[in-house]
Design a protein around this motif. Structure first.
Motif, PDB file in Angstrom:
ATOM      1  N   SER A 153      -6.257  19.477 -10.878  1.00  0.00           N
ATOM      2  CA  SER A 153      -5.456  20.465 -11.008  1.00  0.00           C
ATOM      3  C   SER A 153      -4.699  21.073  -9.450  1.00  0.00           C
ATOM      4  N   GLN A 154      -5.856  20.913  -8.621  1.00  0.00           N
ATOM      5  CA  GLN A 154      -5.298  21.315  -7.294  1.00  0.00           C
ATOM      6  C   GLN A 154      -4.293  20.353  -6.641  1.00  0.00           C
ATOM      7  N   GLU A 183      -0.886  21.023  -8.365  1.00  0.00           N
ATOM      8  CA  GLU A 183      -0.546  22.410  -7.647  1.00  0.00           C
ATOM      9  C   GLU A 183       0.119  22.176  -6.560  1.00  0.00           C
ATOM     10  N   GLN A 193       3.346  19.923  -6.510  1.00  0.00           N
ATOM     11  CA  GLN A 193       4.489  20.878  -6.888  1.00  0.00           C
ATOM     12  C   GLN A 193       5.060  21.830  -5.703  1.00  0.00           C
TER      13      GLN A 193
END
Length: 88
Positions: free
Chosen positions: A52-53, A56, A59
């Motif tokens: 998930s990091q 992120e 992005q």
């Protein structure tokens, strides 16, 4: 007021700028062995991110690329995910 929407964005900007400086430094600016160690350190941090990091951070890099007006920095941002192991 900060120009960054979040601390994460500010730190991502700083990390990218540091990596870009180190990568482009010549022998007169920085010992090349030290430069390699510094860039390996950046890659090691990216390698330890959770999935998930990573998403992120990816992005953030994409958002930074979209708004970048400096062609050289834009090129660096486009290459950053592959060059530092953000994408597999």
């Amino acid at each position: 007021m900060s120009q960054y929407p979040s601390l994460t964005r500010a730190l991502a900007e700083a990390l990218v700028d540091l990596a870009r400086f180190v990568e482009s430094a010549d022998d007169e600016q920085m010992d090349q062995d030290d430069a390699v160690k510094a860039l390996e350190g950046v890659a090691a941090v990216v390698d330890r991110l959770s999935d998930s990091q990573r998403r992120e951070f990816q992005q953030l890099i994409e958002a930074m690329t979209e708004t970048e007006t400096d062609p050289g920095r834009c090129e660096f941002l486009e290459a950053f995910p592959d060059g530092f192991g953000l994408v597999e």
